[in-house]
Design an enzyme around this catalytic site. Sequence first.
Site, short mmCIF file in Angstrom:
data_model
loop_
_atom_site.label_atom_id
_atom_site.label_comp_id
_atom_site.label_asym_id
_atom_site.label_seq_id
_atom_site.Cartn_x
_atom_site.Cartn_y
_atom_site.Cartn_z
N TYR A 141 2.93 -5.36 2.09
CA TYR A 141 4.13 -4.52 2.00
C TYR A 141 5.20 -4.95 3.00
O TYR A 141 6.39 -4.74 2.77
CB TYR A 141 3.77 -3.05 2.24
CG TYR A 141 3.03 -2.39 1.10
CD1 TYR A 141 2.59 -3.11 0.00
CD2 TYR A 141 2.73 -1.04 1.14
CE1 TYR A 141 1.90 -2.50 -1.03
CE2 TYR A 141 2.05 -0.42 0.10
CZ TYR A 141 1.63 -1.16 -0.97
OH TYR A 141 0.95 -0.55 -1.99
N LYS A 190 -11.59 -7.82 0.95
CA LYS A 190 -11.89 -8.77 -0.14
C LYS A 190 -12.21 -10.12 0.49
O LYS A 190 -11.58 -11.14 0.22
CB LYS A 190 -10.70 -8.86 -1.09
CG LYS A 190 -11.00 -9.61 -2.40
CD LYS A 190 -12.04 -8.91 -3.25
CE LYS A 190 -12.21 -9.67 -4.58
NZ LYS A 190 -13.34 -9.14 -5.38
N ASP A 223 -13.25 -4.01 -4.80
CA ASP A 223 -13.58 -3.67 -6.18
C ASP A 223 -14.87 -2.86 -6.25
O ASP A 223 -14.98 -1.92 -7.06
CB ASP A 223 -13.68 -4.93 -7.04
CG ASP A 223 -14.42 -6.08 -6.38
OD1 ASP A 223 -14.67 -6.01 -5.17
OD2 ASP A 223 -14.73 -7.06 -7.08
N ASP A 247 -3.55 2.09 -0.35
CA ASP A 247 -2.62 2.75 -1.26
C ASP A 247 -3.29 3.00 -2.60
O ASP A 247 -3.21 4.10 -3.17
CB ASP A 247 -1.38 1.88 -1.42
CG ASP A 247 -0.21 2.62 -2.07
OD1 ASP A 247 -0.35 3.81 -2.38
OD2 ASP A 247 0.84 1.99 -2.26
N ASP A 251 -5.11 6.86 -4.23
CA ASP A 251 -4.69 7.47 -5.50
C ASP A 251 -5.91 7.70 -6.40
O ASP A 251 -6.01 8.72 -7.09
CB ASP A 251 -3.67 6.59 -6.20
CG ASP A 251 -2.26 6.80 -5.68
OD1 ASP A 251 -2.12 7.40 -4.60
OD2 ASP A 251 -1.30 6.37 -6.34
#
Length: 368
Positions: A141, A190, A223, A247, A251
């Site tokens: 970001y 990851k 994942d 982020d 959600d």
Amino acid sequence: MKATIVTLPGDGIGPDVTAEAIRILSTVADLFGHQFSFESALIGGAAIDTTGTALPSATLDACRASDAVLLGAVGGPQWDAPDAVVRPEQGLLALRKGLCVFANLRPVRVADCLADRSTLRPEVVRGVDLVVVRELTGGMYFGDKSRGPGEGGQEAIDVCRYSTAEIERVARRAGQLARSRRGRLASVDKANVLETSRLWRETVTRVMAEEFPDLIVEHVLVDACAMHLIRNPGGFDVILTENLFGDILTDEAAMLAGSIGLLPSASLGAPGSPGLFEPIHGSAPTLAGRDLANPYGAILSAAMLLRHGLALDAEADAVERAVEQAWVTGFIPADLTDSSTAPYGTRAIGSAVAALLSEAATPATTAR
């Protein structure tokens, strides 16, 4: 206590839900003998329309001089033109950077009375009580961005960058939180693909071994974490992860409780600096001004402001109890009801929580 709280209502439903959070904070001040002064300032689309910038310097100055900052939401379709140079979200990112709030705490707790409101089976979500600690001022970001011609047409580049120091400080915050809870921490990355994640895993492993040897620490690929949040969310206590992953995962985790409108957040920096408190939902412009927005995320963000911003734990506990009592007694917003049940509006829910808070208060609990 005397405290100055800067409020940034922002766009869409931001002003609607922020008004109810302010109502609750004012009620707390009256009941517990505090003096809270509220200063409103512009951010996001509202700031663009007025000043041409998403974060006016006067807003950032006021926030830095405050004891805590309460934010509503930013964004809306009128500012989303593909060629727009200034966007509302730039104001939020600049505010986080300007306040140096690097650790974003996003709790997800499923109350028994709302377990059947989730899209998952009640037995899967009942008893879930986890916190995601999201690194907030680094990663993709805030990395360099570019776009230009490439071999296959236009080519866009977003750089993900992390330093050891950035990872260390958020890992320490997550470790401290896990130590105060159930002593379990899952660090999400990851590392099988990304170099930034390899540095993340190495740094978290070292910080936890040297400073938090009492914690149970595991490393989970992002994942796999997304899968386990649906399969067995009760297995998580504190989840630590980087900006982009956090982020997305929060959600997803919001749906465990039934609605993103329920979830609060606290963005924290160095001790003594003002924190930023906001619901994690967006601006939902189609609901703005219609008394339909879910204010619980904003109200619970006010509770986090009391706890993490002003060190008023008893007051925060009182607000959280009043919110749960409101759920038990049926004050359910539109995003958690079906067609057979009439929802309560934004203002009615705020009034109900304030009334329940006042009813529960006694001279013994309010004396300071």
